[in-house]
Design an enzyme around this catalytic site. Structure first.
Site, mmCIF file in Angstrom:
data_model
loop_
_atom_site.group_PDB
_atom_site.id
_atom_site.type_symbol
_atom_site.label_atom_id
_atom_site.label_comp_id
_atom_site.label_asym_id
_atom_site.label_seq_id
_atom_site.Cartn_x
_atom_site.Cartn_y
_atom_site.Cartn_z
ATOM 1 N N PHE A 102 37.591 47.748 43.882
ATOM 2 C CA PHE A 102 38.542 46.797 43.293
ATOM 3 C C PHE A 102 39.861 47.545 43.057
ATOM 4 O O PHE A 102 40.355 47.665 41.936
ATOM 5 C CB PHE A 102 38.015 46.217 41.968
ATOM 6 C CG PHE A 102 36.622 45.643 42.041
ATOM 7 C CD1 PHE A 102 36.426 44.333 42.459
ATOM 8 C CD2 PHE A 102 35.506 46.407 41.690
ATOM 9 C CE1 PHE A 102 35.139 43.793 42.518
ATOM 10 C CE2 PHE A 102 34.231 45.885 41.746
ATOM 11 C CZ PHE A 102 34.030 44.567 42.160
ATOM 12 N N ASP A 104 39.313 46.669 48.466
ATOM 13 C CA ASP A 104 39.752 45.462 47.754
ATOM 14 C C ASP A 104 39.610 44.284 48.707
ATOM 15 O O ASP A 104 39.770 44.427 49.916
ATOM 16 C CB ASP A 104 41.198 45.578 47.267
ATOM 17 C CG ASP A 104 41.510 44.587 46.141
ATOM 18 O OD1 ASP A 104 41.576 45.013 44.961
ATOM 19 O OD2 ASP A 104 41.664 43.381 46.442
ATOM 20 N N ASN A 118 34.565 42.873 50.464
ATOM 21 C CA ASN A 118 33.984 42.420 49.212
ATOM 22 C C ASN A 118 33.125 43.550 48.661
ATOM 23 O O ASN A 118 32.183 44.003 49.320
ATOM 24 C CB ASN A 118 33.125 41.178 49.504
ATOM 25 C CG ASN A 118 32.465 40.646 48.242
ATOM 26 O OD1 ASN A 118 32.205 41.378 47.291
ATOM 27 N ND2 ASN A 118 32.198 39.354 48.247
ATOM 28 N N ASP A 144 36.506 48.787 38.856
ATOM 29 C CA ASP A 144 37.486 48.105 37.997
ATOM 30 C C ASP A 144 37.639 46.649 38.460
ATOM 31 O O ASP A 144 38.697 46.259 38.962
ATOM 32 C CB ASP A 144 38.825 48.851 38.055
ATOM 33 C CG ASP A 144 39.860 48.223 37.121
ATOM 34 O OD1 ASP A 144 39.469 47.490 36.192
ATOM 35 O OD2 ASP A 144 41.069 48.460 37.337
ATOM 36 N N CYS A 188 37.090 43.972 31.999
ATOM 37 C CA CYS A 188 38.221 43.421 31.247
ATOM 38 C C CYS A 188 37.906 42.007 30.772
ATOM 39 O O CYS A 188 38.806 41.233 30.455
ATOM 40 C CB CYS A 188 39.497 43.454 32.081
ATOM 41 S SG CYS A 188 39.373 42.600 33.647
HETATM 42 N N1 SAH Z 1 42.021 49.013 39.743
HETATM 43 C C1 SAH Z 1 43.242 48.291 39.859
HETATM 44 C C2 SAH Z 1 43.164 46.914 39.259
HETATM 45 C C3 SAH Z 1 42.064 46.061 39.832
HETATM 46 S S1 SAH Z 1 42.229 44.391 39.521
HETATM 47 C C4 SAH Z 1 44.364 49.094 39.199
HETATM 48 O O1 SAH Z 1 44.097 50.114 38.567
HETATM 49 O O2 SAH Z 1 45.511 48.711 39.359
HETATM 50 C C5 SAH Z 1 40.913 43.709 40.376
HETATM 51 C C6 SAH Z 1 41.062 43.692 41.894
HETATM 52 O O3 SAH Z 1 39.800 43.255 42.412
HETATM 53 C C7 SAH Z 1 42.087 42.735 42.450
HETATM 54 O O4 SAH Z 1 42.985 43.458 43.250
HETATM 55 C C8 SAH Z 1 41.286 41.767 43.331
HETATM 56 O O5 SAH Z 1 41.929 41.474 44.563
HETATM 57 C C9 SAH Z 1 40.037 42.537 43.610
HETATM 58 N N2 SAH Z 1 38.793 41.783 43.840
HETATM 59 C C10 SAH Z 1 38.343 40.681 43.211
HETATM 60 N N3 SAH Z 1 37.103 40.369 43.636
HETATM 61 C C11 SAH Z 1 36.775 41.290 44.558
HETATM 62 C C12 SAH Z 1 35.633 41.524 45.341
HETATM 63 N N4 SAH Z 1 34.553 40.748 45.258
HETATM 64 N N5 SAH Z 1 35.627 42.577 46.170
HETATM 65 C C13 SAH Z 1 36.703 43.386 46.271
HETATM 66 N N6 SAH Z 1 37.806 43.223 45.539
HETATM 67 C C14 SAH Z 1 37.841 42.192 44.698
#
Ligand code: SAH
Length: 554
Positions: free
Chosen positions: A390, A411, A437, A458, A498
């Site tokens: 993520f 991501d 994913n 995250d 979060c």
């Molecule tokens: N770690 C980042 C913030 C992450 S926010 C930082 O430090 O800035 C969460 C992220 O998860 C988003 O970019 C979103 O696109 C992604 N996301 C949501 N569901 C997801 C999934 N199932 N698989 C991969 N990414 C995902």
């Protein structure tokens, strides 16, 4: 025409308090005066007759009376009229009216101790004949009165220069209890009576009429009231709004300056935790991004922008007023420049990493500023093969990647991954950025027998509301279980949630269950939360939303 209304226009009761009582004797209206009393930093109460229109107070003389800055009892004829403290008797409280008066005559009282006081007055409409009338006949009006500094207690007479109605809301005993506990939100179910429109700054009264504070009122959201000031303080006009907003914003900014933040992007105002409920202000270098997430804050935006311009002198201010929370408030979602100019893209730095940010289209206000300190903390544990799940624009990957042999970022958003690649190139950090994913990718990596030394999880908030907690629980457990399986002994898992609805204890329990299923012994090395520029307000659990555990697999 009754004497009371001599200087006014014909009474328009309907836009004030509604119908007068049938037994509201005309005689009572004919002999009405207003008693003024000077007292430092106190609100003013006026008891005016039922059915009166604030406009009809304008031009009226206020009776002469000995005004002592210290002596609360010097209220003369008003004493014992059943509304001595004006706001203590709910039955007579109806409308609040702001009155501005000008002193027309003042005689210092020579034998009393000279005092530098703001002449604020307590005024009551009383029968000039001394008849205290029946409490039923009277309404408490409210008057933050008049400027003018006097050097000594004085005998004064004054004339009301203007009078406007102040919106007010009466809350239930349960609401009052919540308010005393320090929680600024009062739900609609705890609002007994609202004489206000959406977006008004209202005076909040308890069930017995006591003034409890001031608040932003929403006529849509379940959160009907967001308290901005506690107790019986200050008046309500535009200047005053600017004054309290400036105070709060200045103190919020001063706190951030004291933190020694190693970044050019950080949060200046964190809503409730800065006693500025539903307002967010983030700084990105020379630019500011604001979010007004309630009707009240939305209406105050022009004042907020003016205060920010004065205090920060930014090159531009952007409103990222597109969060869904605004829909619940009946507000439109829009992104617009409120001051100066805001570039399409700009660069900010954080702990030696430079990011490219799109303030208009990036998530949140552009970056996940709340993870700044966790990114730095996690970097201290990074080694070997790093997996950032993520990743968004690669915050963790870039910080950890500087100390790693190999870094993979995942991501689901193609846009985010494109940004990771750009940021990686810009900072000279090698990152293998993959669109995917995380749930599938973790399984895939496990199938391939891959191993990691450092993993970051995250995810977005899996539980956006209470009903979603059980699904969220399954989601958090799944990714933590997979990550712990992929981790080599001695490796570090940085795991975050979060979701406010998954509290710290529940998150710890979920991670523990994942460890049991992964058959791993895990130690908690650090328990962290959102960065210090996003502090938690005690008594308001909603402000503690981000949990970040740094774990070691034994
Ligand atoms: N770690 C980042 C913030 C992450 S926010 C930082 O430090 O800035 C969460 C992220 O998860 C988003 O970019 C979103 O696109 C992604 N996301 C949501 N569901 C997801 C999934 N199932 N698989 C991969 N990414 C995902």
């Amino acid at each position: 025409m009754p004497a009371t209304f001599e200087r006014g226009v014909e009474p328009e009761r309907e836009d004030f308090v509604g119908e007068a009582e049938p037994d509201d004797a005309a005689a009572h209206r004919e002999h009405v005066g207003v008693v003024v009393r000077a007292r430092p930093s106190r609100r003013i109460q006026i008891v005016a007759e039922r059915g009166a229109n604030p406009r009809h107070l304008v031009g009226r003389d206020l009776l002469t009376l000995t005004a002592s800055a210290q002596d609360n009892a010097a209220i003369g004829a008003a004493v014992g009229d059943g509304a001595r403290d004006g706001d203590t008797d709910g039955r007579i409280v109806d409308r609040l009216v702001a009155v501005r008066a000008v002193i027309v005559h003042g005689v210092p009282q020579p034998r009393q101790r000279p005092l530098q006081v703001f002449l604020q007055c307590e005024a009551r409409v009383i029968g000039a004949d001394g008849d205290p009338h029946s409490a039923r006949l009277y309404y408490t009006l409210h008057a933050p009165i008049f400027g003018g500094v006097v050097d000594a207690p004085m005998l004064c007479s004054a004339r009301i220069a203007d009078a406007t109605m102040i919106p007010s809301v009466v809350i239930s005993a349960r609401g009052e209890e919540r308010l005393h506990g320090g929680h600024p939100w009062i739900y609609r179910g705890d609002v007994a009576e609202a004489r206000a429109s959406g977006g008004d700054v209202v005076v909040v009264r308890g069930p017995r009429g006591r003034v409890l504070g001031r608040a932003l009122y929403s006529d849509r959201s379940q959160i009907a009231i967001r308290v901005i000031a506690y107790g019986d303080r200050r008046g309500v006009d535009d200047d005053t709004d600017r004054a309290w907003l400036r105070d709060r914003i200045q103190s919020a900014i001063a706190f951030r300056s004291s933190l020694g933040i190693d970044a050019t992007a950080y949060r200046l105002v964190h809503g409730e935790a800065d006693l500025l409920p539903s307002l967010v202000v983030d700084r990105y270098g020379d630019y500011l991004v604001v979010q007004a997430l309630s009707q009240g804050m939305d209406r105050l935006l022009p004042v907020i922008v003016s205060v920010l311009r004065e205090l920060v002198e930014p090159k531009g201010i952007l409103a990222r007023n597109d969060p869904r929370a605004r829909v619940l408030e009946g507000l439109e979602q829009r992104v617009e420049v409120l001051a100066g100019e805001v570039p399409e893209r700009l660069a900010v730095t954080e702990g030696g990493i430079e990011y490219d940010v799109d303030l208009r289209r990036g998530q949140k206000t552009g970056l996940f500023l709340d993870q700044r300190e966790n990114r730095a903390a996690a970097a201290a544990y990074a080694r070997g093969r790093v997996l950032d799940c993520f990743s968004y624009n690669g915050g963790f990957a870039l910080h950890l990647g500087r100390r790693a042999r190999e870094t993979i970022a995942i991501d689901v958003s193609e846009d985010a991954i494109a940004r990771v690649r750009e940021n990686a190139a810009r900072n000279g950090v090698a990152v293998d950025a993959r669109v995917g994913n995380v749930f599938d990718e973790l399984r895939g990596l496990e199938r391939l027998g891959e191993r990691f030394d450092t993993i970051v999880l995250d995810p977005p908030a899996f539980a956006k509301n209470k009903a979603a907690v059980s699904n969220a629980r399954a989601g958090y457990k799944e990714i933590n279980l997979r990550a712990l399986k992929l981790l080599d002994a001695g490796g570090t898992l940085v795991t975050c949630s979060c979701s406010y609805h998954v509290n710290e204890a529940l998150f710890a329990e979920i991670v523990y269950e994942a460890a049991v299923d992964a058959q791993a012994h895990v130690t908690v090395v650090e328990k962290r939360m959102q960065a210090r520029d996003h502090p938690v307000l005690l008594g308001v659990p909603e402000t503690y939303y981000l949990k970040c555990f740094i774990l070691r697999k034994l």
